[in-house]
Write a protein that holds these residues in place. Sequence first.
Motif, PDB file in Angstrom:
ATOM      1  N   UNK A   1      56.507  16.703  23.032  1.00  0.00           N
ATOM      2  CA  UNK A   1      55.245  16.125  22.594  1.00  0.00           C
ATOM      3  C   UNK A   1      55.390  15.642  21.158  1.00  0.00           C
ATOM      4  N   UNK A   2      54.964  14.417  20.888  1.00  0.00           N
ATOM      5  CA  UNK A   2      55.031  13.847  19.544  1.00  0.00           C
ATOM      6  C   UNK A   2      53.608  13.599  19.063  1.00  0.00           C
ATOM      7  N   UNK A   3      53.341  13.969  17.807  1.00  0.00           N
ATOM      8  CA  UNK A   3      51.993  13.799  17.268  1.00  0.00           C
ATOM      9  C   UNK A   3      51.788  12.364  16.790  1.00  0.00           C
ATOM     10  N   UNK A   4      50.532  11.932  16.787  1.00  0.00           N
ATOM     11  CA  UNK A   4      50.174  10.660  16.171  1.00  0.00           C
ATOM     12  C   UNK A   4      50.322  10.832  14.664  1.00  0.00           C
ATOM     13  N   UNK A   5      50.822   9.798  13.998  1.00  0.00           N
ATOM     14  CA  UNK A   5      51.101   9.915  12.572  1.00  0.00           C
ATOM     15  C   UNK A   5      50.350   8.831  11.794  1.00  0.00           C
ATOM     16  N   UNK A   6      49.073   9.116  11.430  1.00  0.00           N
ATOM     17  CA  UNK A   6      48.355   8.173  10.568  1.00  0.00           C
ATOM     18  C   UNK A   6      48.664   8.475   9.118  1.00  0.00           C
ATOM     19  N   UNK A   7      48.858   7.434   8.319  1.00  0.00           N
ATOM     20  CA  UNK A   7      49.132   7.606   6.896  1.00  0.00           C
ATOM     21  C   UNK A   7      48.248   6.658   6.111  1.00  0.00           C
ATOM     22  N   UNK A   8      47.528   7.200   5.156  1.00  0.00           N
ATOM     23  CA  UNK A   8      46.631   6.390   4.354  1.00  0.00           C
ATOM     24  C   UNK A   8      45.198   6.529   4.837  1.00  0.00           C
ATOM     25  N   UNK A   9      44.380   5.589   4.439  1.00  0.00           N
ATOM     26  CA  UNK A   9      42.963   5.600   4.772  1.00  0.00           C
ATOM     27  C   UNK A   9      42.663   4.474   5.748  1.00  0.00           C
TER      28      UNK A   9
ATOM     29  N   UNK B   1      45.965   1.584   1.710  1.00  0.00           N
ATOM     30  CA  UNK B   1      46.999   1.181   2.665  1.00  0.00           C
ATOM     31  C   UNK B   1      46.899   2.085   3.881  1.00  0.00           C
ATOM     32  N   UNK B   2      47.129   1.502   5.056  1.00  0.00           N
ATOM     33  CA  UNK B   2      47.079   2.305   6.285  1.00  0.00           C
ATOM     34  C   UNK B   2      48.235   1.931   7.200  1.00  0.00           C
ATOM     35  N   UNK B   3      48.982   2.948   7.619  1.00  0.00           N
ATOM     36  CA  UNK B   3      50.031   2.813   8.634  1.00  0.00           C
ATOM     37  C   UNK B   3      49.747   3.824   9.734  1.00  0.00           C
ATOM     38  N   UNK B   4      50.180   3.504  10.951  1.00  0.00           N
ATOM     39  CA  UNK B   4      49.949   4.410  12.088  1.00  0.00           C
ATOM     40  C   UNK B   4      51.124   4.312  13.042  1.00  0.00           C
ATOM     41  N   UNK B   5      51.666   5.451  13.409  1.00  0.00           N
ATOM     42  CA  UNK B   5      52.714   5.509  14.413  1.00  0.00           C
ATOM     43  C   UNK B   5      52.187   6.341  15.564  1.00  0.00           C
ATOM     44  N   UNK B   6      52.077   5.714  16.723  1.00  0.00           N
ATOM     45  CA  UNK B   6      51.506   6.379  17.889  1.00  0.00           C
ATOM     46  C   UNK B   6      52.474   7.420  18.434  1.00  0.00           C
ATOM     47  N   UNK B   7      51.948   8.605  18.678  1.00  0.00           N
ATOM     48  CA  UNK B   7      52.709   9.661  19.316  1.00  0.00           C
ATOM     49  C   UNK B   7      52.423   9.661  20.809  1.00  0.00           C
TER      50      UNK B   7
ATOM     51  N   UNK C   1      47.027   3.764  24.604  1.00  0.00           N
ATOM     52  CA  UNK C   1      47.367   2.360  24.380  1.00  0.00           C
ATOM     53  C   UNK C   1      47.107   1.889  22.958  1.00  0.00           C
ATOM     54  N   UNK C   2      47.137   2.790  21.992  1.00  0.00           N
ATOM     55  CA  UNK C   2      46.899   2.423  20.590  1.00  0.00           C
ATOM     56  C   UNK C   2      48.187   1.857  20.006  1.00  0.00           C
ATOM     57  N   UNK C   3      48.099   0.689  19.416  1.00  0.00           N
ATOM     58  CA  UNK C   3      49.281   0.021  18.873  1.00  0.00           C
ATOM     59  C   UNK C   3      49.638   0.595  17.506  1.00  0.00           C
ATOM     60  N   UNK C   4      50.911   0.524  17.173  1.00  0.00           N
ATOM     61  CA  UNK C   4      51.383   0.954  15.863  1.00  0.00           C
ATOM     62  C   UNK C   4      50.938  -0.047  14.794  1.00  0.00           C
ATOM     63  N   UNK C   5      50.666   0.450  13.605  1.00  0.00           N
ATOM     64  CA  UNK C   5      50.365  -0.376  12.441  1.00  0.00           C
ATOM     65  C   UNK C   5      51.505  -0.110  11.461  1.00  0.00           C
ATOM     66  N   UNK C   6      52.301  -1.143  11.203  1.00  0.00           N
ATOM     67  CA  UNK C   6      53.511  -0.946  10.397  1.00  0.00           C
ATOM     68  C   UNK C   6      53.497  -1.811   9.144  1.00  0.00           C
TER      69      UNK C   6
END
Length: 134
Positions: free
Chosen positions: A40-48, A88-94, A101-106
């Motif tokens: 299992x991999x966690x969702x990784x949001x970074x920033x606001x 700044x906001x980045x998101x890596x879907x776990x 179906x949430x897309x990554x924000x890179x």
Amino acid sequence: MIKTLNFRSLSSASAVRKIAITSMLSAAVAMSGCSLLSVYKIDLPQGTAITQTQAQKLQVGMNQNQVLYILGSPAIKDTLEPKRWDYIYDYKAGTEGRRKGIADVKNASQHLIVYFDDNGIVTRIEGIDSLPAS
């Protein structure tokens, strides 16, 4: 004296049981490489995470406390440029994010910049277009 070896015959029930156990073990080993049993991999949001609706509440002439109330703390408060706040906001879907179906924000593609004057009043806002609508 030489002893002869006597083989006892296996009953059909025990032979079927051994075949069933062997096939279950083989299936378990084969499935251990499948993605169903992955970690299992966690969702990784970074920033606001900020939306355009939130950012449009900002207005030139607001003070820093009002900006903090609307958007929260910025991701970057540069000591060399204290009149600029970067959100700044980045998101890596776990595992869960992929299921939904949430897309990554890179690469900081969602980047809002708020500029202040010497008195801490907003003078300019950039990057509202890079934010999601909702």
